[in-house]
Design an enzyme around this catalytic site. Sequence first.
Site, PDB file in Angstrom:
ATOM      1  N   SER A 136       0.860  -1.177   0.000  1.00  0.00           N
ATOM      2  CA  SER A 136       0.000   0.000   0.000  1.00  0.00           C
ATOM      3  C   SER A 136       0.899   1.231   0.000  1.00  0.00           C
ATOM      4  O   SER A 136       1.756   1.374   0.872  1.00  0.00           O
ATOM      5  CB  SER A 136      -0.864  -0.039   1.267  1.00  0.00           C
ATOM      6  OG  SER A 136      -1.621   1.139   1.387  1.00  0.00           O
ATOM      7  N   LYS A 162      -1.319  -1.037  -4.286  1.00  0.00           N
ATOM      8  CA  LYS A 162      -2.495  -0.252  -3.886  1.00  0.00           C
ATOM      9  C   LYS A 162      -2.040   1.178  -3.661  1.00  0.00           C
ATOM     10  O   LYS A 162      -1.031   1.408  -2.988  1.00  0.00           O
ATOM     11  CB  LYS A 162      -3.068  -0.851  -2.606  1.00  0.00           C
ATOM     12  CG  LYS A 162      -3.968   0.063  -1.788  1.00  0.00           C
ATOM     13  CD  LYS A 162      -4.732  -0.759  -0.761  1.00  0.00           C
ATOM     14  CE  LYS A 162      -4.829  -0.048   0.569  1.00  0.00           C
ATOM     15  NZ  LYS A 162      -5.609  -0.813   1.551  1.00  0.00           N
ATOM     16  N   LYS A 164      -3.222   5.086  -2.391  1.00  0.00           N
ATOM     17  CA  LYS A 164      -4.218   5.887  -1.694  1.00  0.00           C
ATOM     18  C   LYS A 164      -4.631   7.020  -2.617  1.00  0.00           C
ATOM     19  O   LYS A 164      -3.778   7.647  -3.270  1.00  0.00           O
ATOM     20  CB  LYS A 164      -3.617   6.453  -0.404  1.00  0.00           C
ATOM     21  CG  LYS A 164      -3.212   5.373   0.603  1.00  0.00           C
ATOM     22  CD  LYS A 164      -4.415   4.731   1.265  1.00  0.00           C
ATOM     23  CE  LYS A 164      -4.000   3.761   2.371  1.00  0.00           C
ATOM     24  NZ  LYS A 164      -5.160   3.170   3.062  1.00  0.00           N
ATOM     25  N   ASP A 189      -7.394   2.956  -2.893  1.00  0.00           N
ATOM     26  CA  ASP A 189      -8.086   3.043  -1.602  1.00  0.00           C
ATOM     27  C   ASP A 189      -8.368   4.510  -1.296  1.00  0.00           C
ATOM     28  O   ASP A 189      -7.446   5.325  -1.217  1.00  0.00           O
ATOM     29  CB  ASP A 189      -7.217   2.436  -0.495  1.00  0.00           C
ATOM     30  CG  ASP A 189      -7.912   2.419   0.868  1.00  0.00           C
ATOM     31  OD1 ASP A 189      -9.097   2.817   0.942  1.00  0.00           O
ATOM     32  OD2 ASP A 189      -7.273   2.002   1.853  1.00  0.00           O
ATOM     33  N   GLU A 214     -11.449   0.767  -3.025  1.00  0.00           N
ATOM     34  CA  GLU A 214     -11.725   0.466  -1.632  1.00  0.00           C
ATOM     35  C   GLU A 214     -12.331   1.678  -0.926  1.00  0.00           C
ATOM     36  O   GLU A 214     -11.803   2.788  -1.016  1.00  0.00           O
ATOM     37  CB  GLU A 214     -10.392   0.073  -0.973  1.00  0.00           C
ATOM     38  CG  GLU A 214     -10.535  -0.437   0.431  1.00  0.00           C
ATOM     39  CD  GLU A 214      -9.169  -0.797   1.019  1.00  0.00           C
ATOM     40  OE1 GLU A 214      -8.209  -1.031   0.270  1.00  0.00           O
ATOM     41  OE2 GLU A 214      -9.089  -0.837   2.262  1.00  0.00           O
ATOM     42  N   ASP A 239     -13.976  -1.563   3.675  1.00  0.00           N
ATOM     43  CA  ASP A 239     -13.015  -1.698   4.770  1.00  0.00           C
ATOM     44  C   ASP A 239     -13.683  -1.116   6.024  1.00  0.00           C
ATOM     45  O   ASP A 239     -14.323  -1.838   6.802  1.00  0.00           O
ATOM     46  CB  ASP A 239     -11.731  -0.934   4.376  1.00  0.00           C
ATOM     47  CG  ASP A 239     -10.703  -0.810   5.476  1.00  0.00           C
ATOM     48  OD1 ASP A 239     -10.939  -1.266   6.600  1.00  0.00           O
ATOM     49  OD2 ASP A 239      -9.617  -0.219   5.222  1.00  0.00           O
ATOM     50  N   LYS A 263      -9.744  -6.799   8.352  1.00  0.00           N
ATOM     51  CA  LYS A 263      -8.728  -6.431   9.339  1.00  0.00           C
ATOM     52  C   LYS A 263      -9.192  -7.014  10.663  1.00  0.00           C
ATOM     53  O   LYS A 263     -10.302  -6.705  11.126  1.00  0.00           O
ATOM     54  CB  LYS A 263      -8.605  -4.914   9.445  1.00  0.00           C
ATOM     55  CG  LYS A 263      -8.005  -4.269   8.201  1.00  0.00           C
ATOM     56  CD  LYS A 263      -8.006  -2.762   8.292  1.00  0.00           C
ATOM     57  CE  LYS A 263      -7.336  -2.147   7.055  1.00  0.00           C
ATOM     58  NZ  LYS A 263      -7.589  -0.702   6.952  1.00  0.00           N
ATOM     59  N   GLY A 291      -3.896  -3.872   6.090  1.00  0.00           N
ATOM     60  CA  GLY A 291      -2.842  -3.577   7.057  1.00  0.00           C
ATOM     61  C   GLY A 291      -3.145  -2.317   7.842  1.00  0.00           C
ATOM     62  O   GLY A 291      -3.880  -1.436   7.378  1.00  0.00           O
TER      63      GLY A 291
HETATM   64 MG    MG Z   1      -8.513   0.800   3.546  1.00  0.00          MG
END
Ligand code: MG
Length: 372
Positions: A136, A162, A164, A189, A214, A239, A263, A291
Amino acid sequence: MKINEIILRHIKMDLLHPFTTSVGTEYDKDVLIIEAKTDSGYSGWAESVSIKEPIYNEETIGTNLPIMKDFLFPLVLEEALDHPSEVAERFRSIRGNFNAKAAVEQAVWDAYAKEEGRTLSEVLGGTKKEIDVGVSIGITETKEALLEKVRDFIDAGYKRIKVKVKPGWDIDVLEAIRETFPDIELMADANCAYTLEDIDHLKKFDRFGLMMIEQPLDHDDIIDHAKLQKHLQTPICLDESLHTKEDVRKAVELDSCRIVNLKVGRVGGLTETLAIHDLCMEKNIPMWCGGMLETGIGRAHNIAITSLEGFTYPGDTAPSSHYWERDIISPAVEMKDGIIHVPDRPGIGYEPDGDYIETITLYKERFTSIRK
Ligand code: MG
């Protein structure tokens, strides 16, 4: 088994690199570590994924402490257990506080696995001996810096990237990545950074062939995500919105999510994780393990659950060296060619480095059972 002592430690670790998402930047990491000791001499370890600020969910290190001390520890210490799944049962009357519950419950699972002389992966029903690893990447200063990171991580072997995203840091960024790396497994995400008013904007994500987007909308929403999914080809993964098996059931029924980011801390522990896993298997919903910038202890738990059959996509289980100058476990979590081997030592399979942990401990307290 009988847990007769719990040691709570508050430690502080420096992150190798600051990590920025749509909700803020983390430079270092305060972590609550739980050690649950059995009367037979085994120690189970886990950590809370709570941070100092209530910006991922409502919990913080500061809210975890009284919940653990006043409610959760006494419920674990009071009587012997036949199986760690009973901890979730004892915690059922305590509302919310998922991170705190998970930390205590996971430590008991580790202790149980060690008492049994089996790996945590085995006692959870894991079947995989190795797991694929994704990474990520936080928001960077420039697009060029991001592209450089993507290149480095692809070269290091990571199986998926991934990134952000947030308004103003999305389409151009994804465009640039796709121009340079047309074939990589890529996902985005948003950490709740958009609203339904952004539907037309979010539809533009479809052209990048993302594995998923996400949590584009609010942290507690499952209704608007279903409305959004109708307009997108890209599967939505939830998430922040999912805390229980019931949340997942409702989200899947509404078609608010087609993929689940699991998670353990967010859902209150391993027992709920297993329930969600079984539901997702039944409904054909792929899962992966998210994570929370965990230390090696939390990471070891994540590796164990990722060994379950339903975790079909690579998770955010990057090796220790990705986050820390020095991790608090031995051996460190190592990755080769994008793969981590599930350890075959009992419990979480990595030994917490007690001497080092002592040097970074800000606060420590012992709790013992009244009835021995
Ligand atoms: Mg997330």
